[in-house]
Motif scaffolding. Structure first.
Motif, PDB file in Angstrom:
ATOM      1  N   THR A 208       0.802  -1.230   0.000  1.00  0.00           N
ATOM      2  CA  THR A 208       0.000   0.000   0.000  1.00  0.00           C
ATOM      3  C   THR A 208       0.832   1.277   0.000  1.00  0.00           C
ATOM      4  O   THR A 208       0.319   2.339  -0.359  1.00  0.00           O
ATOM      5  N   ASN A 363     -11.695   4.164  -2.961  1.00  0.00           N
ATOM      6  CA  ASN A 363     -10.852   3.024  -3.300  1.00  0.00           C
ATOM      7  C   ASN A 363     -10.682   2.882  -4.805  1.00  0.00           C
ATOM      8  O   ASN A 363      -9.618   2.494  -5.296  1.00  0.00           O
ATOM      9  N   SER A 419      -4.307  -2.820  -7.205  1.00  0.00           N
ATOM     10  CA  SER A 419      -5.510  -2.141  -6.712  1.00  0.00           C
ATOM     11  C   SER A 419      -6.758  -2.975  -6.975  1.00  0.00           C
ATOM     12  O   SER A 419      -7.646  -3.075  -6.122  1.00  0.00           O
ATOM     13  N   GLN A 422      -6.709  -6.024  -4.564  1.00  0.00           N
ATOM     14  CA  GLN A 422      -7.055  -5.626  -3.193  1.00  0.00           C
ATOM     15  C   GLN A 422      -8.554  -5.384  -3.049  1.00  0.00           C
ATOM     16  O   GLN A 422      -9.160  -5.749  -2.040  1.00  0.00           O
TER      17      GLN A 422
END
Length: 461
Positions: A208, A363, A419, A422
């Motif tokens: 991250t 996000n 991304s 996740q």
């Protein structure tokens, strides 16, 4: 537009966006998962991985120092459709985060002054929306809109004040932590895990950390307003300085917090960084000081994102990618008033959505931001091959040649994939809400693009 932006102000724009409020909210979790030294190691590796991407931004920024950043690069290298996609991505990234920070300032203000959130209005996806929190967000949104309306001098001056006040406050906290803390509290330096050969915590944080150095991408939005055009030679150096300074900032804050409070106790608190200093000095004033610094950092990143959003909308209007009214400037302040009005209205309206609705959208912006990195790195490869934008050597040449650019492109593609992985993992390996939002944004953007092309076609024929 006014041409008053200095290199120092580019630095405060980049650093303010990078560290902002992340140090208050994120560093505690990083320390819990990896240990203090493990977290510093993860951030150092993440910063190093971002350097090739930053160097690519520096070279393209020197070749095309114009308002719009990636929008300009995409249009000149790949054409109008790529520029439109880049513009939509940037506007979504900046606008959604403006709204998110507007909601967050109300939450932090309530932590500082309990009860400030006021009466409950309603709930959205299980998250409460309170009148006081919305009111705080509206006041701050109005302040930032007014500062930007007065022109780039006011916007960059506000950015300087917010960023350097945050840095000064952090320095005091670090000094206090180093003087009154204990090295013994740093144990264990690196938290061992049952996976990743014992380094799973560091690897998890490392996945991250690159996102916490991505704020330098606001810098290209200000390049069209540089006071000294010769400064375009130093854009790459400024971006690298932002990343290096932010790494030092994160590292010293982690050390100071780790020395005043054992990492094992950080899990007890919602805001571990503030709680660490409050417990270390047995005084709520210490914790409140951290919260005030956090609000200052939040205003710094919010102002930078607001500035970048208005410049992205202005560039799209100026380049015929969106309605031309968005490129309208104030007669004296030379600020993009139509773009400022649009960003202000969306920022205020978004305050009523609450964090429950916004979190999946925020996000999603990590995917879009990584996509911008990929566009810039691949764009530089093509620009070098075609000598786009310059007949001679660029003002700033990214070192390392083609290999460095390919490394940046590879890492950008990795961030895009990471991304998405996740988001899927967080949804239990099912279809995550972020993907539905992303597809919705793409559908709306495509519809607007078709409508704009139909509107432009009769005018040109």
């Amino acid at each position: 537009m006014q041409h008053t932006v200095t290199l120092r102000q580019l630095f405060s724009l980049g650093v303010g966006t990078i560290v902002g409020v992340a140090w208050l909210i994120v560093l505690g979790d990083a320390m819990i998962n990896a240990g203090p030294i493990g977290a510093i190691l993860a951030f150092a590796i993440g910063a190093a991985c971002m350097i090739p991407i930053a160097l690519c931004y520096g070279e393209l920024g020197g070749i095309m120092p114009q308002t719009g950043g990636e929008i300009v690069y995409a249009q000149k290298i790949f054409g109008d459709n790529a520029a439109y996609a880049a513009g939509v991505s940037l506007v979504v990234i900046y606008l959604i985060n403006c709204v998110f920070f507007g909601v967050s300032v109300g939450w932090l203000a309530n932590e500082l002054v309990p009860g400030l959130k006021g009466p409950l209005l309603y709930t959205v996806l299980g998250n409460e929306v309170h009148a006081g929190s919305v009111g705080v967000g509206m006041v701050c949104a109005g302040l930032i809109a007014y500062v930007n309306y007065r022109g780039v001098k006011w916007a960059t001056a506000f950015q300087d004040i917010a960023t350097y006040t945050l840095i000064a406050a952090a320095c005091l906290l670090v000094i206090a932590g180093l003087l009154f803390g204990s090295v013994e509290n740093l144990q264990p330096f690196i938290k061992k895990t049952d996976w990743g050969w014992g380094w799973g915590g560091v690897l998890g944080v490392l996945a991250t950390t690159p996102y916490f150095f991505g704020g330098f991408s606001t810098i290209p939005q200000a390049l069209g307003e540089l006071a000294n055009k010769s400064d375009k030679k130093k854009i790459g150096h400024v971006i690298n300085a932002c990343i290096f300074f932010s790494l030092l900032f994160y590292s010293f804050v982690i050390l100071a917090v780790g020395m005043v409070l054992p990492s094992g106790r950080l899990e007890e608190f919602e805001l571990p960084i503030a709680a660490a200093f409050e417990n270390a000095f047995s005084s709520p004033l210490a914790g409140n000081f951290v919260l005030v610094a956090g609000i200052g950092g939040l205003l710094a990143v919010w102002n930078a994102l607001f500035f970048a959003a208005t410049r992205a909308l202005y560039a799209m209007g100026q380049r015929g990618l969106f309605h031309p009214d968005l490129s309208r400037l104030h007669s004296t302040a030379q600020s993009p008033v139509a773009a400022i009005a649009a960003v202000s209205l969306i920022s205020i309206a978004g305050l009523f959505l609450g964090q429950g609705f916004l979190l999946p959208v925020v996000n999603m912006t990590s995917t879009l931001l990584a996509g911008m990195y990929l566009l810039v790195t691949l764009g530089l490869l093509k620009a070098r091959a075609q000598r786009i934008g310059a007949d001679a050597l660029p003002p700033f040449v990214a070192p390392g040649g083609r290999l460095m650019i390919l490394a940046g492109a590879f890492f950008s593609a990795y961030l895009v994939v990471l991304s998405l992985v996740q988001q899927s993992a967080a949804a239990g390996w099912r279809w995550p809400p972020e993907w539905s939002v992303l597809l919705g944004v793409l559908a709306v953007a495509f519809a607007f693009r078709i409508r704009e092309l139909r509107r432009i076609k009769p005018a040109s024929s």
